[in-house]
Design a protein around this motif. Structure first.
Motif, PDB file in Angstrom:
ATOM      1  N   ILE A   1      -7.226  18.402  12.873  1.00 49.13           N
ATOM      2  CA  ILE A   1      -7.307  16.837  12.571  1.00 49.13           C
ATOM      3  C   ILE A   1      -6.380  16.507  11.726  1.00 49.13           C
ATOM      4  CG2 ILE A   1      -8.785  14.936  12.135  1.00 49.13           C
ATOM      5  CD1 ILE A   1     -11.180  17.082  12.268  1.00 49.13           C
ATOM      6  N   GLU A   2      -5.277  15.431  12.427  1.00 48.95           N
ATOM      7  CA  GLU A   2      -4.346  14.807  11.588  1.00 48.95           C
ATOM      8  C   GLU A   2      -4.782  13.475  11.175  1.00 48.95           C
ATOM      9  OE1 GLU A   2      -0.794  14.256  13.876  1.00 48.95           O
ATOM     10  OE2 GLU A   2      -0.730  16.561  14.757  1.00 48.95           O
ATOM     11  N   ALA A   3      -4.344  12.905  10.001  1.00 47.77           N
ATOM     12  CA  ALA A   3      -4.535  11.716   9.632  1.00 47.77           C
ATOM     13  C   ALA A   3      -3.619  11.115   8.770  1.00 47.77           C
ATOM     14  CB  ALA A   3      -5.888  11.826   8.599  1.00 47.77           C
ATOM     15  N   VAL A   4      -3.650   9.767   8.619  1.00 44.74           N
ATOM     16  CA  VAL A   4      -2.877   8.929   7.757  1.00 44.74           C
ATOM     17  C   VAL A   4      -3.600   7.936   7.084  1.00 44.74           C
ATOM     18  CG1 VAL A   4      -1.146   6.898   7.576  1.00 44.74           C
ATOM     19  CG2 VAL A   4      -0.940   8.876   9.394  1.00 44.74           C
ATOM     20  N   ALA A   5      -3.596   7.861   5.790  1.00 49.89           N
ATOM     21  CA  ALA A   5      -4.382   7.032   4.994  1.00 49.89           C
ATOM     22  C   ALA A   5      -3.527   5.959   4.056  1.00 49.89           C
ATOM     23  CB  ALA A   5      -5.280   7.755   3.949  1.00 49.89           C
ATOM     24  N   ALA A   6      -3.973   5.012   3.548  1.00 49.79           N
ATOM     25  CA  ALA A   6      -3.308   4.076   3.063  1.00 49.79           C
ATOM     26  C   ALA A   6      -4.244   3.482   1.878  1.00 49.79           C
ATOM     27  CB  ALA A   6      -2.937   2.834   3.598  1.00 49.79           C
ATOM     28  N   VAL A   7      -3.651   3.509   0.404  1.00 49.57           N
ATOM     29  CA  VAL A   7      -4.366   2.982  -0.625  1.00 49.57           C
ATOM     30  C   VAL A   7      -3.628   2.317  -1.362  1.00 49.57           C
ATOM     31  CG1 VAL A   7      -5.618   5.518  -0.922  1.00 49.57           C
ATOM     32  CG2 VAL A   7      -3.342   5.087  -2.163  1.00 49.57           C
ATOM     33  N   LEU A   8      -4.147   1.435  -2.098  1.00 53.35           N
ATOM     34  CA  LEU A   8      -3.684   0.466  -3.206  1.00 53.35           C
ATOM     35  C   LEU A   8      -3.738   0.876  -4.552  1.00 53.35           C
ATOM     36  CD1 LEU A   8      -5.072  -3.029  -1.906  1.00 53.35           C
ATOM     37  CD2 LEU A   8      -2.860  -2.202  -1.662  1.00 53.35           C
ATOM     38  N   ASP A   9      -2.845   1.284  -5.205  1.00 53.60           N
ATOM     39  CA  ASP A   9      -2.450   1.418  -6.475  1.00 53.60           C
ATOM     40  C   ASP A   9      -2.640   0.675  -7.402  1.00 53.60           C
ATOM     41  OD1 ASP A   9      -2.407   4.527  -5.969  1.00 53.60           O
ATOM     42  OD2 ASP A   9      -0.371   4.464  -5.316  1.00 53.60           O
ATOM     43  N   SER A  10      -3.276   0.807  -8.696  1.00 56.30           N
ATOM     44  CA  SER A  10      -3.429  -0.070  -9.644  1.00 56.30           C
ATOM     45  C   SER A  10      -2.352  -0.025 -10.534  1.00 56.30           C
ATOM     46  CB  SER A  10      -4.719  -0.242 -10.296  1.00 56.30           C
ATOM     47  OG  SER A  10      -5.922  -0.116  -9.454  1.00 56.30           O
TER      48      SER A  10
ATOM     49  N   SER B   1       0.712  -1.183  -0.002  1.00 60.11           N
ATOM     50  CA  SER B   1      -0.065   0.087  -0.076  1.00 60.11           C
ATOM     51  C   SER B   1       0.884   1.318  -0.005  1.00 60.11           C
ATOM     52  CB  SER B   1      -1.018   0.122   1.145  1.00 60.11           C
ATOM     53  OG  SER B   1      -0.166  -0.097   2.474  1.00 60.11           O
ATOM     54  N   ARG B   2       0.219   2.416  -0.548  1.00 55.82           N
ATOM     55  CA  ARG B   2       0.764   3.583  -0.486  1.00 55.82           C
ATOM     56  C   ARG B   2       0.281   4.360   0.704  1.00 55.82           C
ATOM     57  NH1 ARG B   2      -1.037   8.421  -3.060  1.00 55.82           N
ATOM     58  NH2 ARG B   2      -2.456   7.251  -4.255  1.00 55.82           N
ATOM     59  N   LEU B   3       1.075   4.985   1.516  1.00 53.58           N
ATOM     60  CA  LEU B   3       0.651   5.543   2.867  1.00 53.58           C
ATOM     61  C   LEU B   3       0.816   7.066   2.252  1.00 53.58           C
ATOM     62  CD1 LEU B   3       2.749   3.826   5.567  1.00 53.58           C
ATOM     63  CD2 LEU B   3       0.305   3.239   4.818  1.00 53.58           C
ATOM     64  N   ILE B   4      -0.394   7.730   3.112  1.00 53.94           N
ATOM     65  CA  ILE B   4      -0.577   9.030   2.776  1.00 53.94           C
ATOM     66  C   ILE B   4      -0.586   9.775   4.289  1.00 53.94           C
ATOM     67  CG2 ILE B   4      -1.965  10.707   1.771  1.00 53.94           C
ATOM     68  CD1 ILE B   4      -3.136   8.546  -0.009  1.00 53.94           C
ATOM     69  N   PHE B   5       0.370  10.543   4.262  1.00 48.81           N
ATOM     70  CA  PHE B   5       0.637  11.347   5.557  1.00 48.81           C
ATOM     71  C   PHE B   5      -0.025  12.840   5.418  1.00 48.81           C
ATOM     72  CE2 PHE B   5       3.485   8.038   5.615  1.00 48.81           C
ATOM     73  CZ  PHE B   5       3.379   7.617   6.789  1.00 48.81           C
ATOM     74  N   LEU B   6      -1.119  13.015   6.078  1.00 49.46           N
ATOM     75  CA  LEU B   6      -1.871  14.346   5.899  1.00 49.46           C
ATOM     76  C   LEU B   6      -1.381  15.420   7.019  1.00 49.46           C
ATOM     77  CD1 LEU B   6      -4.132  12.051   4.848  1.00 49.46           C
ATOM     78  CD2 LEU B   6      -5.054  14.362   4.288  1.00 49.46           C
ATOM     79  N   ALA B   7      -1.184  16.566   6.594  1.00 46.75           N
ATOM     80  CA  ALA B   7      -0.845  17.773   7.453  1.00 46.75           C
ATOM     81  C   ALA B   7      -2.057  17.954   8.371  1.00 46.75           C
ATOM     82  CB  ALA B   7      -0.535  18.937   6.922  1.00 46.75           C
ATOM     83  N   GLY B   8      -1.935  18.455   9.507  1.00 46.57           N
ATOM     84  CA  GLY B   8      -3.344  18.738  10.312  1.00 46.57           C
ATOM     85  C   GLY B   8      -4.252  19.527   9.594  1.00 46.57           C
ATOM     86  N   ALA B   9      -5.454  18.867   9.293  1.00 51.66           N
ATOM     87  CA  ALA B   9      -6.647  19.701   8.546  1.00 51.66           C
ATOM     88  C   ALA B   9      -7.044  20.838   9.497  1.00 51.66           C
ATOM     89  CB  ALA B   9      -7.677  18.972   8.174  1.00 51.66           C
ATOM     90  N   CYS B  10      -7.222  21.966   8.964  1.00 54.68           N
ATOM     91  CA  CYS B  10      -7.520  22.964   9.682  1.00 54.68           C
ATOM     92  C   CYS B  10      -8.921  23.791   9.233  1.00 54.68           C
ATOM     93  CB  CYS B  10      -6.394  24.235   9.854  1.00 54.68           C
ATOM     94  SG  CYS B  10      -4.757  23.852  10.492  1.00 54.68           S
ATOM     95  N   PRO B  11      -9.324  24.435   9.960  1.00 54.35           N
ATOM     96  CA  PRO B  11     -10.723  24.969   9.631  1.00 54.35           C
ATOM     97  C   PRO B  11     -10.704  26.197   9.062  1.00 54.35           C
ATOM     98  CG  PRO B  11     -10.505  25.430  12.052  1.00 54.35           C
ATOM     99  CD  PRO B  11      -9.279  24.649  11.478  1.00 54.35           C
TER     100      PRO B  11
END
Length: 136
Positions: free
Chosen positions: A127-136, A29-39
């Motif tokens: 709000i901080e987040a980490v995501a993971a995707v499977l690239d085709s 998987s490809r990890l995506i590290f997001l900066a803190g999402a601000c309002p």
């Protein structure tokens, strides 16, 4: 679409928490590290001044835009950290309810924290987040 992450629950841990206690992503998987999402609004001003739930909603909207630009969605998020500038549990819960409702059944492992101050004028939520995707 196949998802990269697996949410993990444990029968030996309390069911009171409104999220999975752990999550995994496969090695490919490809990890995506997001900066803190601000309002923040498009013009850089702070949205929903004085409103914890309103700021949480705007931060989540901005997080979804960053996820989309990365080829991901909320369903690809593997963990979050919700920062709330308050020492009052009610304020933390107000922000958390918005985040929790938007994630719905995808109850990712999360940490909810009260902090002293955040970076932008009148900012109450990030709000901080980490995501993971499977690239085709």
């Amino acid at each position: 679409m196949a998802r990269a992450i697996t949410l993990i629950r444990s029968a030996s841990l309390s069911e009171v928490a409104e999220y999975a206690y752990a999550a995994t992503a496969p090695a490919e998987s490809r990890l995506i590290f997001l900066a803190g999402a601000c309002p923040l609004n498009d013009d850089g001003s702070t949205a929903a001044i004085g409103d914890y739930a309103g700021q949480a909603a705007k931060a989540m909207e901005n997080m979804q835009a960053a996820l989309s630009a990365s080829g991901a969605s909320l369903q690809d998020v593997i963990s979050t950290r919700v920062l709330v500038a308050s020492a009052r549990r009610e304020d933390l819960v107000a922000a958390w309810r918005v985040v929790r409702d938007l994630f719905a059944d995808h109850d990712v492992p999360s940490t909810l924290m009260g902090v002293t101050v955040l970076g932008y004028k009148d900012q109450l939520v990030e709000i901080e987040a980490v995501a993971a995707v499977l690239d085709s």
